[in-house]
Design an enzyme around this catalytic site. Structure first.
Site, PDB file in Angstrom:
ATOM      1  N   GLU A 178       1.023  -1.007   0.214  1.00  0.00           N
ATOM      2  CA  GLU A 178       0.296  -0.147   0.209  1.00  0.00           C
ATOM      3  C   GLU A 178       1.198   0.836  -0.223  1.00  0.00           C
ATOM      4  OE1 GLU A 178      -3.583  -0.130   0.151  1.00  0.00           O
ATOM      5  OE2 GLU A 178      -1.971  -2.528   0.492  1.00  0.00           O
ATOM      6  N   CYS A 188      -3.746   7.674   3.675  1.00  0.00           N
ATOM      7  CA  CYS A 188      -3.463   7.827   2.851  1.00  0.00           C
ATOM      8  C   CYS A 188      -3.950   7.660   1.718  1.00  0.00           C
ATOM      9  CB  CYS A 188      -2.923   6.029   2.699  1.00  0.00           C
ATOM     10  SG  CYS A 188      -3.783   4.807   4.083  1.00  0.00           S
TER      11      CYS A 188
HETATM   12  P1  NAP Z   1       8.664   5.077   4.615  1.00  0.00           P
HETATM   13  O1  NAP Z   1       9.874   6.284   5.001  1.00  0.00           O
HETATM   14  O2  NAP Z   1       7.955   4.213   3.276  1.00  0.00           O
HETATM   15  O3  NAP Z   1       7.871   4.071   5.671  1.00  0.00           O
HETATM   16  C1  NAP Z   1       7.190   2.616   5.422  1.00  0.00           C
HETATM   17  C2  NAP Z   1       7.601   1.608   6.565  1.00  0.00           C
HETATM   18  O4  NAP Z   1       8.904   1.201   5.960  1.00  0.00           O
HETATM   19  C3  NAP Z   1       8.463   1.813   7.816  1.00  0.00           C
HETATM   20  O5  NAP Z   1       8.088   0.714   8.555  1.00  0.00           O
HETATM   21  C4  NAP Z   1       9.608   1.951   7.461  1.00  0.00           C
HETATM   22  O6  NAP Z   1      10.736   1.609   8.596  1.00  0.00           O
HETATM   23  C5  NAP Z   1       9.829   0.754   6.121  1.00  0.00           C
HETATM   24  N1  NAP Z   1      11.141   0.816   5.146  1.00  0.00           N
HETATM   25  C6  NAP Z   1      12.190   1.921   5.097  1.00  0.00           C
HETATM   26  N2  NAP Z   1      12.852   1.022   4.390  1.00  0.00           N
HETATM   27  C7  NAP Z   1      13.236  -0.568   4.736  1.00  0.00           C
HETATM   28  C8  NAP Z   1      13.857  -1.413   3.980  1.00  0.00           C
HETATM   29  N3  NAP Z   1      14.387  -1.244   3.037  1.00  0.00           N
HETATM   30  N4  NAP Z   1      13.364  -2.414   4.044  1.00  0.00           N
HETATM   31  C9  NAP Z   1      12.777  -2.621   5.322  1.00  0.00           C
HETATM   32  N5  NAP Z   1      11.646  -1.653   5.166  1.00  0.00           N
HETATM   33  C10 NAP Z   1      11.427  -0.344   5.259  1.00  0.00           C
HETATM   34  O7  NAP Z   1       7.074   5.261   4.580  1.00  0.00           O
HETATM   35  P2  NAP Z   1       6.130   6.734   6.233  1.00  0.00           P
HETATM   36  O8  NAP Z   1       7.179   8.107   6.378  1.00  0.00           O
HETATM   37  O9  NAP Z   1       6.705   5.176   7.170  1.00  0.00           O
HETATM   38  O10 NAP Z   1       4.758   6.608   5.706  1.00  0.00           O
HETATM   39  C11 NAP Z   1       4.580   7.405   5.075  1.00  0.00           C
HETATM   40  C12 NAP Z   1       3.561   7.174   3.443  1.00  0.00           C
HETATM   41  O11 NAP Z   1       2.958   5.715   3.161  1.00  0.00           O
HETATM   42  C13 NAP Z   1       3.087   8.562   2.937  1.00  0.00           C
HETATM   43  O12 NAP Z   1       3.987   8.915   0.848  1.00  0.00           O
HETATM   44  C14 NAP Z   1       1.600   7.527   2.226  1.00  0.00           C
HETATM   45  O13 NAP Z   1       1.362   7.909   1.240  1.00  0.00           O
HETATM   46  C15 NAP Z   1       1.736   6.147   2.872  1.00  0.00           C
HETATM   47  N6  NAP Z   1       0.887   5.166   3.331  1.00  0.00           N
HETATM   48  C16 NAP Z   1       0.270   4.681   2.647  1.00  0.00           C
HETATM   49  C17 NAP Z   1      -1.118   3.817   2.787  1.00  0.00           C
HETATM   50  C18 NAP Z   1      -1.375   3.704   2.004  1.00  0.00           C
HETATM   51  O14 NAP Z   1      -3.065   2.702   3.058  1.00  0.00           O
HETATM   52  N7  NAP Z   1      -1.841   2.985   1.150  1.00  0.00           N
HETATM   53  C19 NAP Z   1      -1.496   4.341   4.583  1.00  0.00           C
HETATM   54  C20 NAP Z   1      -0.042   4.436   5.408  1.00  0.00           C
HETATM   55  C21 NAP Z   1       0.662   5.821   4.514  1.00  0.00           C
HETATM   56  P3  NAP Z   1      11.261   2.861   9.543  1.00  0.00           P
HETATM   57  O15 NAP Z   1       9.492   3.441  10.071  1.00  0.00           O
HETATM   58  O16 NAP Z   1      11.924   2.184  10.500  1.00  0.00           O
HETATM   59  O17 NAP Z   1      12.478   3.585   8.154  1.00  0.00           O
END
Ligand code: NAP
Length: 524
Positions: free
Chosen positions: A257, A296
């Protein structure tokens, strides 16, 4: 020094050995907790899930696992006030917290209820009807679904530390899959509190749920074809994980997502003063300000018939002017803070890019918001004003490509439904679009034209507005996910998501045997 978050792995809470990094209160900047910057022993985590949690869950039948969900939901319901207090530190108001906390627990209740009502008191789920294959009637086919033998690894985003975990956990538990949860670092302290409550309750069998508060390095390398990986996060993260060689070579079940340029369309039949006009405006303001726009599903692009742009702008601006921004704990605050200073920096940068294609008609992301609370510190907290932009040239690429993950939306004019649908599709795949209209013909054309680009569509009019569940609410009954840019994944959708953790197998044999398989002790 604040406490460092422990991981619950291998049946014990393990405190990390490093100092970690400090997580700050979104509204005050005060330290809340620390989180490790080191990975854990993922071989042990996955082994525990596969060898202890999985077998224990598979000892139970679908009905019994549904009972666990309901018991868990009841238990967590009693702790909502405690979760809510901690949630304030993420920048969320109490009203925002209900979306995350009550919404997450509600999802458990729905899955518990649906499981009890719609799934068998057996360990095999029949899929479709028996089909005769041989002319003589001695040979046929029955599709069945059974729990897979691996771990369900769940990587969550920062914005829904409770709902994000529970909406993935519920279908996995119901299917019999043990979960390994990795929360986003920024708000992991709230996820940890809820996991502690779950573990303390002893409702789930050991190994059914593990929590990792630390870096995920090395986790994906150890996944097999019986495991699954679901990630919620940014487009870049989702793409990087999807490309991981182990995911591809081991055919690990993968779902993402990712970010999404969701829309709302005000139909051409609507005039200023119509109920649908007010519904559209109210929906937009809610989506901009609830959870400070960090949903999101929030509306990023609001499509308005060209002749109504000024009227809509005036109405939205009038409502935004009443939004009080400030300390989330203050009952008079309508919008709290973003989750972190990093998010504020990111939102400001995204707005700056959008402003090359659109002009602000309300709010400035750099300065203290109108109606800012007296007891809030604009610099120490990650506060930001709601920002309404207006793009008079909707052909500009930026407005369909840049997601400002905060209280930011852009008004875009259109002429004719075909043009509106073309613009909606330029988001390259979204989670949800609202179609606000009293004209069923417009609604039908809009549904047909936009459904291929979406996981969910909301058609709202004066008759259903009072009961409508809301543009941004990811109901457990409905698909959550979307094609293309939205990640290409699908979650929730009632019991459909249970199938993500099951293996569908065609069993061919004699009709008596297949009937026994389905109807006997082990079956449906
Ligand atoms: P993010 O930086 O992409 O992180 C998401 C998750 O992935 C976090 O738990 C992060 O861990 C982890 N992660 C990052 N790099 C990784 C890697 N190389 N291997 C494994 N895990 C990794 O996103 P965010 O800042 O938390 O969330 C914001 C984004 O999420 C927005 O763009 C939003 O649109 C999207 N979002 C989408 C939905 C949906 O349902 N479509 C819902 C909510 C949010 P760390 O935090 O420890 O770095």
């Amino acid at each position: 020094m604040t406490q460092i978050l422990s991981s619950y792995i291998g049946g014990v809470w393990q405190a990390p050995r490093d100092e970690g990094t400090t997580l700050l209160d979104a509204a005050t900047g005060a330290p809340v907790a620390r989180i490790s910057t080191k990975p854990v022993d993922y071989a042990a985590v996955l082994g525990h899930a596969r060898n202890i949690g999985g077998p224990a869950l598979r000892e139970l039948n679908f009905q019994e696992r549904a009972g666990l969900l309901t018991a868990l939901a009841k238990h967590l319901s009693g702790l909502i006030p405690d979760f809510t207090e901690l949630s304030l530190r993420t920048g969320a108001t109490r009203r925002d917290a209900t979306v995350d906390i009550d919404g997450g627990i509600g999802t458990l209740f729905v899955y518990g209820g649906k499981g009890a009502k719609e799934l068998p008191a057996g360990k095999i789920l029949l899929d479709g009807e028996y089909e005769q294959l041989g002319k003589g009637g001695t040979f046929g086919l029955q599709h069945i679904s059974v729990p897979r033998l691996g771990a369900a690894v769940q990587i969550n985003a920062f914005n829904f530390p409770v709902w994000g975990m529970l909406e993935k956990l519920a279908p996995a538990l119901l299917a019999g899959a043990p979960s390994v949860v990795k929360p986003a670092s920024q708000t992991a302290y709230l996820t940890e509190m809820v996991v502690r409550a779950i573990i303390d309750s002893q409702i789930l069998p050991e190994g059914a749920l593990q929590l990792v508060c630390g870096r995920p390095d090395g986790l994906l390398d150890q996944l097999t074809g019986q495991d699954s990986l679901s990630v919620t996060g940014s487009r870049d993260t989702a793409a990087a994980l999807r490309r991981h060689p182990v995911i591809a070579s081991n055919s690990v079940r993968f779902t993402a997502e990712a970010d999404s340029l969701n829309s709302s369309i005000l139909a051409e039949d609507v005039k200023a003063g119509d109920p649908e006009f007010d519904i559209f405006v109210k929906g937009l303001v809610t989506e901009m300000t609830q959870k400070a726009g960090q949903k999101c599903t929030a509306i990023r692009r609001a499509f308005v018939p060209a002749g109504l742009m000024d009227a809509v702008q005036d109405a939205v601006v009038a409502q935004l002017a009443k939004i009080t921004v400030g300390n989330p704990a203050d009952e008079s605050t309508r919008m709290g803070a973003l989750a972190s200073q990093r998010q504020r920096t990111d939102v400001r940068a995204a707005v700056a890019t959008l402003m090359s294609a659109a002009r602000p008609v309300f709010g400035d992301p750099q300065t203290v918001p109108e109606n800012f609370g007296v007891d809030a510190d604009f610099e120490a907290g990650a506060f930001i004003s709601p920002v309404l932009l207006r793009a008079d040239d909707p052909d500009r690429e930026e407005v369909h490509a840049v997601e400002a993950f905060g209280p930011v939306s852009t008004l875009l004019p259109y002429e004719g439904i075909e043009q509106a649908l073309d613009y909606v599709a330029r988001g390259q795949g979204s989670l949800v679009t609202s179609i606000v209209t009293g004209d069923d013909d417009f609604a039908t054309r809009a549904v047909l034209g936009s459904a291929p680009w979406h996981g969910r569509l909301l058609v709202v009019n004066a008759d259903n507005a009072a009961e409508n569940s809301g543009h941004g609410s990811a109901m457990p009954h409905a698909v959550h996910g979307g094609p293309g840019r939205a990640g290409g994944g699908e979650e929730l959708a009632g019991l459909r998501s249970v199938q993500h953790h099951l293996q569908r197998t065609a069993v061919q044999g004699s009709p008596d045997f297949l009937a026994r398989l389905g109807g006997g002790e082990e079956g449906a």
